[in-house]
Scaffold this motif. Structure first.
Motif: not given
Length: 243
Positions: A67-83, A231-238
């Motif tokens: 969350t602090a670093r906020a580079l591309p892909g960090d927010a998406e991974l943070a969402d996975d971790l939070a979930a 991937l997230a921008a196109h509606g997908y996740r790994p």
């Protein structure tokens, strides 16, 4: 804490690929998560899912760092971790079993290769990253039926196209060079980036220095993050293979 090297990074890659949360937690207890947050987050999601002891505190630490670093892909991974921590609902997006490292490498293109202008696709069914030429039988003479518009098996929804962009790799080299602490190495990297064949000269300048491994970690972090964000921008996740 220990310092990441090629061997420990390979162990982490393998743990992520196998979704081996226990091994991931062991590694992250020995090595700092900061340089490998994109790997750490994925293996900690697996660890939380498997109920691995001590995964929770490490996952919260990783979540805060992403969350602090906020580079591309960090927010998406943070969402996975939070979930995975039960802090928010699972993120939306169709799971694709793509290898983030492979996708990130192809998205960047070879900085001094011959890939510029060639179109690639992600096979959304199997997760493979393929060139359009390969699917059109450029080497084998056999066109993939699901990619052939004249074939009844053609499936347009199966393919997600992209064009490699070598500018990503160029920005990574410039950002890394600007952050190098070695005052003797910094001018050599600046000179490499200013001349012809900058990628080759950059690697030659950094080879066999302590920053060689740091560059490997930096490059993989950036690539995985960009692939996840793309991937997230196109509606997908790994999916599992992409972890």
């Amino acid at each position: 804490m220990n310092t990441w090297d090629g061997a420990s990074l390979e162990r982490l890659r393998a743990a992520v690929h196998r979704r081996d949360g226990a091994e991931g937690v062991r590694l992250l207890a020995e090595y700092p998560p900061g340089p490998v947050l994109q790997y750490a987050g994925d293996v900690l999601v697996a660890a939380l899912g498997a109920g691995v002891p001590e995964a929770g505190p490490l996952a919260r630490q990783c979540l805060e760092a992403l969350t602090a670093r906020a580079l591309p892909g960090d927010a998406e991974l943070a969402d996975d971790l939070a979930a995975a921590l039960g802090l928010r609902p699972p993120p939306e997006g169709h799971a694709v079993p793509v290898d983030l490292g492979e996708l990130g490498s192809e998205l960047d293109a070879e900085p001094e290769g011959e890939m510029e202008g060639e179109v690639y696709v992600v096979d959304l069914r199997h997760g493979d990253v393929l060139s359009v030429g390969e699917l059109n039988g450029e080497d084998t003479g056999e066109v993939e039926p699901a990619f052939d518009e004249s074939d009844e098996r053609y499936d347009a929804a199966r393919w997600l196209p992209f064009w490699p962009d070598r500018a990503n790799a160029e920005r990574d080299m410039a950002d890394f060079a600007a952050a190098v602490a070695d005052e003797a190495l910094r001018p050599a990297l600046a000179a490499a980036l200013a001349g012809r064949w900058p990628y080759r000269r950059f690697l030659e300048a950094i080879r066999d220095t302590p920053d060689d491994t740091r560059w490997l970690l930096f490059r993989e972090e950036r690539r995985r993050g960009r692939a996840r964000a793309w991937l997230a921008a196109h509606g997908y996740r790994p999916g599992p293979r992409g972890l």
